[in-house]
Design an enzyme around this catalytic site. Structure first.
Site: not given
Ligand code: DGJ
Length: 719
Positions: A456, A522
């Site tokens: 991430d 997301d």
């Molecule tokens: C952002 C990501 O896109 C999510 O899928 C998740 O992993 C969160 N961060 C976790 O903090």
């Protein structure tokens, strides 16, 4: 108007998969691209010389007494009056280089059919050396890059090195993308007007608003019609992608890194290589996408095995992790057919929310007193692989790392940059910071059998300067992040890495040289996901894009959707589940299992096929699909993104062999709704056999669709 100084001129004609590139090599000047576009067939040197002359005259007026030459690296010294290819100086001197080749331009053909051209050049007056590389891949993808060397005695301060490719005057419309968190890849179209349309990234990562693809095409170009030319920069740091049109008719698409002042200072003998600019042309966006897909699928690290259906814990439990909760989730995941279990954010240090512990990549003692072993073993016993979330480039102020090494955090001008999601960026260009993160991650990979990292990157870089001097650090950081991914992949052979950045904030062919999956967004509300996936697939093959089935009520939009629509939206990519299955009904679990089984049965086609999109007459209905490489079968989704005035009408199925006959059916489990609620289209029950030409030209009548629902169609060749 005189032309270029007379002398020897020769041409190179590179051809691959419907694409021709004609290079004019004049004397010792840099190669000029006289044609990049549709395949021109066999052409002899005389034809090429005539083509070259015609292309040159088509450029119209030159403000100079020589014709403009649209080079891969544009030079003011060669009558290019637009953005130069090199910006920089040696204390105010040597800022307008004009290169001459130092040896014959080399052209070769690699074992896989890739055509490669190398031009070595120098400007002895400006004390600069240059290597230009151009490759035409067998799938029709073109890529170019430049290496600049300081051959002088004093440092050379670099502002930019950009590479460009020309497009013809009929490319009158531009398409690129913007976006934000949970809303990535929003298309924007505009005329290709005079001047520069430039998309700049100064936030240290490709971006949720990334340009993604910069396309220029014939007015109104669609997925299946209109000639389109597109470029993409394979780079995850600061960057610039632009379309430039000059008054004389010249049009180029260009790209390069965006450097901060003082970021690249070439010491004597030092050199810098640009990221690759990737380029594809074709009839409609589908053909352009196909060239990018072919390229990625041919990469040495491209996954050779089926993409494992993934259960991700994020929207299921967020930070509320416990062995009991997660083993229960894993049990249900395995029951519905998941093959990989990914433990998301919250397993390390004191991380119970997003305010703390980034940088401390050690399993939390409180949450996991026996370590992750019991969970990993449980997951393995269920027959699934184990994957782990990490965010290696980030650091929380509340972390052992930040307390011990505040000098490893980025800062510029003596001040620490702004917080974002309560976190800062670790300067991976700092050897100590790099070694710390690498050692902690390698230790995890050695302790547990981790097949996959979800990598991430949840914030922009701003004020990203090395501490304490504040020198700009994005370039060094980006290269270090790549190196870290490479080192981890060597430390744990077979390790797969997903590129996630607060959703789809780092999707580019630079990071994808070491990652095999991206998290597109997301937002897993299927209605929002339809366009996000449509446009993410315009660059990446679906098997490289994570597409998850979420809970009935979307966590990011609050909308509710039937499982059929959630599953039919997620079906096409690298399928995952991101839903607390312990709250799902027994019926939902059974239906979900059917969708997962369907995906697994068809994933060779879903992930290996040619992506097609219909240019449907009404934008309320979207038609998309994948056609097997041998065109013996295809799957299509017919999606009602909103209500249509007159229903979907006839749906035309693109991409089949016009001369072969196909039986079109509504496959199980895609018959929900279509057969039960509205059994008014007889062919839906019995199937219908028609030639591919008829299916594409005339199409099939579809029943009206409820908005935010979809039908699945399968076409199988009848022999
Ligand atoms: C952002 C990501 O896109 C999510 O899928 C998740 O992993 C969160 N961060 C976790 O903090």
């Amino acid at each position: 108007m005189t032309l270029h100084p007379s002398g020897t001129t020769r041409h190179l004609h590179l051809r691959a998969a419907g694409t021709s590139v004609v290079l004019e090599l004049v004397d010792d000047l840099l190669p000029v691209v006289r044609h990049w576009g549709a395949d021109l067939g066999e052409l002899g040197e005389r034809d090429l010389a005539a083509l070259s002359l015609a292309a040159r005259e088509a450029l119209g007026d030159s403000p100079f007494d020589v014709a403009d030459a649209v080079g891969i690296l544009p030079e003011h010294g060669r009558a290019w009056i637009g953005r130069p290819g090199v910006e920089g100086s040696r204390a105010g001197r040597d800022w307008s280089p004009a290169f001459r080749t130092t040896q014959d331009v080399e052209s070769s053909t690699e074992a896989d059919g890739t055509r490669r051209v190398l031009a070595r050049a120098a400007d002895p007056a400006a004390y600069l050396g240059l290597l230009l590389e151009l490759e035409l891949h067998p799938g029709g993808l073109l890529r170019v890059r430049a290496t600049l060397t300081n051959t002088g005695q004093d440092p050379y301060e670099l502002g930019a090195v950009r590479t460009t490719l020309p497009v013809p005057e009929r490319a009158q419309e531009l398409l690129d993308f913007t976006g934000r968190h949970t809303y990535e890849r929003i298309p924007q179209r505009q005329p290709f007007s005079a001047g520069v349309h430039s998309r700049e990234v100064r936030t240290g990562r490709t971006g949720l608003d990334a340009v993604h693809l910069l396309c220029a095409g014939e007015p109104g170009f669609g997925f299946r019609h209109g000639q389109v030319w597109a470029v993409h920069l394979g780079w995850s740091g600061n960057q610039q992608t632009y379309a430039e049109r000059l008054a004389n008719g010249a049009r180029v698409l260009g790209a390069g890194e965006a450097l901060e002042h003082g970021e690249v200072r070439l010491a004597p003998g030092e050199q810098v290589t640009t990221p690759w600019t990737y380029a594809a042309q074709g009839t409609g966006l589908d053909e352009v996408a196909g060239r990018f897909h072919a390229w990625l699928r041919s990469r040495p690290h491209a996954p050779a095995r089926p993409r494992p259906v993934t259960l991700n814990t994020w929207e299921a439990v967020y930070f509320d992790q416990s062995l009991e909760r997660l083993t229960a989730l894993a049990d249900l995941g395995a029951r519905v057919g998941a093959e990989r279990f990914v433990l998301d954010d919250g397993w390390f240090g004191g991380r119970r929310d997003d305010t703390t512990s980034l940088g401390d990549w050690v399993v939390s003692q409180d949450l996991w007193p026996e370590g992750l072993g019991p969970l990993v073993e449980h997951v393995h016993r269920l027959g699934m692989e184990f994957g782990l979330w990490v965010e290696p480039e980030m650091v929380s102020l509340d972390s052992d790392l930040a307390r011990a090494h505040p000098e490893w955090l980025f800062s510029a001008g003596g001040r620490r940059g702004l917080e974002s999601r309560q976190q800062h960026v670790l300067d991976l260009g700092h050897p100590g910071a790099y070694a710390h993160v690498r050692d902690q991650l390698v230790a995890l990979l050695r302790t547990y059998d981790i097949a996959y990292l979800k990598w991430d990157h949840n914030r922009y870089l701003n004020d990203a300067g090395h501490t304490p001097g504040g020198e700009p650090g994005v370039r060094a950081h980006t290269l270090a992040a790549y190196r870290l991914m490479d080192e981890l992949r060597s430390a744990r052979p077979g390790l797969e890495i997903e590129s996630c950045a607060g959703g789809g904030g780092r999707i580019d062919l630079g990071v994808l040289d070491r990652c095999v999956r991206v998290w597109a967004s997301d937002c897993i509300d299927p209605l929002e996901r339809q366009p996000i996936q449509r446009w993410t697939f315009a660059l990446l093959p679906p098997g490289w894009v994570g597409t998850h089935v979420g809970s009935p009520r979307s966590h990011t939009t609050g909308r509710r959707h039937d499982l059929s629509f959630r599953a039919q939206t997620a079906l096409w990519g690298h399928l995952g589940i991101e839903w607390d299955l312990t709250t799902a009904t027994e019926e939902d679990l059974q239906v979900l299992a059917r969708w997962v089984a369907f995906h697994r049965r068809h994933r060779a086609l879903l992930h290996g096929g040619t992506v097609v999109n219909g240019d449907h007459h009404d934008d309320a209905t979207w038609v998309h699909g994948v056609v097997a490489p041998d065109r013996a079968e295809a799957l299509y989704g017919v999606v009602a993104v909103r209500r249509a005035v007159s229903g979907p009408g006839r749906v035309r199925l693109p991409g089949l062999d016009p001369d072969r006959r196909y039986r079109v059916t509504v496959p199980d489990p895609g018959d929900e709704g279509l057969l039960e609620e509205r059994p008014v289209v007889p062919w839906a029950r019995t199937g219908l056999v028609l030639p591919g030409r008829v299916l594409e030209e005339v199409g099939l009548p579809m029943v009206p669709l409820h908005p935010e629902h979809a039908h699945l169609l399968q076409a199988v060749e009848v022999r």
